[in-house]
Design a protein around this motif. Structure first.
Motif, PDB file in Angstrom:
ATOM      1  N   VAL A  13     -14.593  49.583  79.082  1.00 27.78           N
ATOM      2  CA  VAL A  13     -13.297  49.566  79.766  1.00 27.78           C
ATOM      3  C   VAL A  13     -12.591  48.244  79.511  1.00 27.78           C
ATOM      4  O   VAL A  13     -11.385  48.207  79.241  1.00 27.78           O
ATOM      5  CB  VAL A  13     -13.460  49.846  81.278  1.00 27.78           C
ATOM      6  CG1 VAL A  13     -12.149  49.625  82.014  1.00 27.78           C
ATOM      7  CG2 VAL A  13     -13.956  51.267  81.498  1.00 27.78           C
ATOM      8  N   PHE A  14     -13.326  47.140  79.562  1.00 27.22           N
ATOM      9  CA  PHE A  14     -12.722  45.829  79.318  1.00 27.22           C
ATOM     10  C   PHE A  14     -12.103  45.765  77.926  1.00 27.22           C
ATOM     11  O   PHE A  14     -10.952  45.359  77.761  1.00 27.22           O
ATOM     12  CB  PHE A  14     -13.772  44.726  79.498  1.00 27.22           C
ATOM     13  CG  PHE A  14     -13.215  43.344  79.319  1.00 27.22           C
ATOM     14  CD1 PHE A  14     -12.504  42.725  80.335  1.00 27.22           C
ATOM     15  CD2 PHE A  14     -13.393  42.661  78.126  1.00 27.22           C
ATOM     16  CE1 PHE A  14     -11.986  41.450  80.169  1.00 27.22           C
ATOM     17  CE2 PHE A  14     -12.879  41.390  77.943  1.00 27.22           C
ATOM     18  CZ  PHE A  14     -12.172  40.779  78.974  1.00 27.22           C
ATOM     19  N   LEU A  15     -12.848  46.194  76.921  1.00 33.30           N
ATOM     20  CA  LEU A  15     -12.330  46.171  75.551  1.00 33.30           C
ATOM     21  C   LEU A  15     -11.167  47.145  75.363  1.00 33.30           C
ATOM     22  O   LEU A  15     -10.207  46.837  74.660  1.00 33.30           O
ATOM     23  CB  LEU A  15     -13.444  46.479  74.554  1.00 33.30           C
ATOM     24  CG  LEU A  15     -14.507  45.393  74.407  1.00 33.30           C
ATOM     25  CD1 LEU A  15     -15.642  45.876  73.496  1.00 33.30           C
ATOM     26  CD2 LEU A  15     -13.907  44.106  73.869  1.00 33.30           C
ATOM     27  N   ALA A  16     -11.256  48.306  76.014  1.00 31.81           N
ATOM     28  CA  ALA A  16     -10.181  49.292  75.886  1.00 31.81           C
ATOM     29  C   ALA A  16      -8.884  48.798  76.519  1.00 31.81           C
ATOM     30  O   ALA A  16      -7.795  49.128  76.056  1.00 31.81           O
ATOM     31  CB  ALA A  16     -10.606  50.611  76.527  1.00 31.81           C
ATOM     32  N   GLU A  17      -8.994  47.994  77.564  1.00 33.82           N
ATOM     33  CA  GLU A  17      -7.810  47.523  78.275  1.00 33.82           C
ATOM     34  C   GLU A  17      -7.165  46.302  77.629  1.00 33.82           C
ATOM     35  O   GLU A  17      -6.014  45.997  77.920  1.00 33.82           O
ATOM     36  CB  GLU A  17      -8.154  47.212  79.729  1.00 33.82           C
ATOM     37  CG  GLU A  17      -8.498  48.436  80.553  1.00 33.82           C
ATOM     38  CD  GLU A  17      -7.342  49.415  80.659  1.00 33.82           C
ATOM     39  OE1 GLU A  17      -6.184  48.990  80.805  1.00 33.82           O
ATOM     40  OE2 GLU A  17      -7.606  50.624  80.595  1.00 33.82           O
ATOM     41  N   LEU A  18      -7.893  45.592  76.768  1.00 30.92           N
ATOM     42  CA  LEU A  18      -7.323  44.398  76.145  1.00 30.92           C
ATOM     43  C   LEU A  18      -6.140  44.769  75.257  1.00 30.92           C
ATOM     44  O   LEU A  18      -6.269  45.574  74.346  1.00 30.92           O
ATOM     45  CB  LEU A  18      -8.374  43.668  75.299  1.00 30.92           C
ATOM     46  CG  LEU A  18      -9.402  42.865  76.056  1.00 30.92           C
ATOM     47  CD1 LEU A  18     -10.398  42.251  75.077  1.00 30.92           C
ATOM     48  CD2 LEU A  18      -8.761  41.769  76.890  1.00 30.92           C
ATOM     49  N   GLY A  19      -5.004  44.176  75.532  1.00 33.53           N
ATOM     50  CA  GLY A  19      -3.833  44.368  74.691  1.00 33.53           C
ATOM     51  C   GLY A  19      -3.173  45.725  74.789  1.00 33.53           C
ATOM     52  O   GLY A  19      -2.304  46.045  73.992  1.00 33.53           O
TER      53      GLY A  19
END
Length: 94
Positions: A13-19
């Motif tokens: 989720v953290f990586l998906a939400e970046l940018g």
């Protein structure tokens, strides 16, 4: 508590939400309003509520559909949406 599931979910989720557009919208709201803690609280609550809806929908779906079928459909949707977005980049007029 399954720490592997916790950290895997957090990381994905953290990586998906970046940018993504949610982060860009939150950044824009914080910059334009000057109320960073209010914007942080509102965006955090929105993410928590949307995650709650996703978890409840996933739990409902898990009770009705085999997990392997959910994985296959989700994977196919990612491929279809990715292909659609890629096709749009080649057909979009500048």
């Amino acid at each position: 508590m399954d720490l592997r599931a916790f950290f895997t979910t957090f990381g994905l989720v953290f990586l998906a939400e970046l940018g993504d557009k949610t982060q860009l919208t939150t950044m824009s709201m914080a910059a334009s309003s000057g109320q960073r803690w209010l914007v942080f609280g509102a965006s955090a609550l929105a993410l928590v509520l949307s995650s709650l809806i996703a978890v409840l929908a996933g739990e409902w779906l898990r009770a009705r559909v085999e997990p392997v079928m959910i994985d296959r459909v989700a994977g196919a949707l990612f491929v279809v949406i990715g292909g659609w977005m890629l096709a749009l980049t080649f057909t979009a007029k500048a």
